[in-house]
Design an enzyme around this catalytic site. Sequence first.
Site, PDB file in Angstrom:
ATOM      1  NE  ARG A  70      -8.515  -4.039   5.315  1.00 35.81           N
ATOM      2  CZ  ARG A  70      -7.905  -3.893   6.488  1.00 35.81           C
ATOM      3  NH1 ARG A  70      -7.539  -4.943   7.177  1.00 35.81           N
ATOM      4  NH2 ARG A  70      -7.700  -2.697   6.998  1.00 35.81           N
ATOM      5  NE  ARG A 129     -25.420   6.593  -0.062  1.00 35.51           N
ATOM      6  CZ  ARG A 129     -25.048   6.345   1.193  1.00 35.51           C
ATOM      7  NH1 ARG A 129     -24.734   5.110   1.546  1.00 35.51           N
ATOM      8  NH2 ARG A 129     -25.018   7.298   2.082  1.00 35.51           N
ATOM      9  CB  CYS A 181     -20.073   3.330   7.860  1.00 42.44           C
ATOM     10  SG  CYS A 181     -20.005   4.030   6.218  1.00 42.44           S
ATOM     11  CD  GLU A 202     -10.020   0.149  12.381  1.00 44.28           C
ATOM     12  OE1 GLU A 202      -9.309  -0.800  12.720  1.00 44.28           O
ATOM     13  OE2 GLU A 202     -10.744   0.131  11.372  1.00 44.28           O
ATOM     14  NE  ARG A 229      -6.963   0.356   9.606  1.00 42.06           N
ATOM     15  CZ  ARG A 229      -6.651   1.268  10.535  1.00 42.06           C
ATOM     16  NH1 ARG A 229      -7.569   2.120  10.966  1.00 42.06           N
ATOM     17  NH2 ARG A 229      -5.429   1.336  11.030  1.00 42.06           N
ATOM     18  NE  ARG A 282      -1.148  -6.046   6.995  1.00 43.33           N
ATOM     19  CZ  ARG A 282      -1.953  -7.074   6.683  1.00 43.33           C
ATOM     20  NH1 ARG A 282      -3.243  -6.941   6.799  1.00 43.33           N
ATOM     21  NH2 ARG A 282      -1.452  -8.210   6.294  1.00 43.33           N
TER      22      ARG A 282
END
Length: 122
Positions: free
Chosen positions: A9, A65, A76, A79, A91, A117
């Site tokens: 992540r 890319r 894609c 969120e 993210r 996080r």
Amino acid sequence: MSKAVRALRGATTIDVDLPEHIEERIIALLTEMFDRNDIHHDDLISIIFTATSDINSAFPAAAARKFGLGDVPLLCAQELDIVDGTPLCLRVLVHLTTERGRDELHHIYLESAQGLRDDLPE
């Protein structure tokens, strides 16, 4: 140890919703993730990117890319729009094969995403 499929992540934020800024931040995030975890192109399975609803000028996968990942399956998505969520946030979830254990992977959070996080080891 034999190779296993793992997920890695990461997240970053942008200051302004401009394609060149998204590209800059996505490339910086992927570079840090790959360098810190010794990821090679052939290790990659797929990558999922998400963007908060306040980002709409470019696809994060377009930056990937340009980073050289055109032959890797990229996706894609938007969120969830959560109250008090981190704004202008990108993210990424990288699926890869690695000999590292789950506890040896370094999840990367840059810019204003650094506090997302804080329970994960650096």
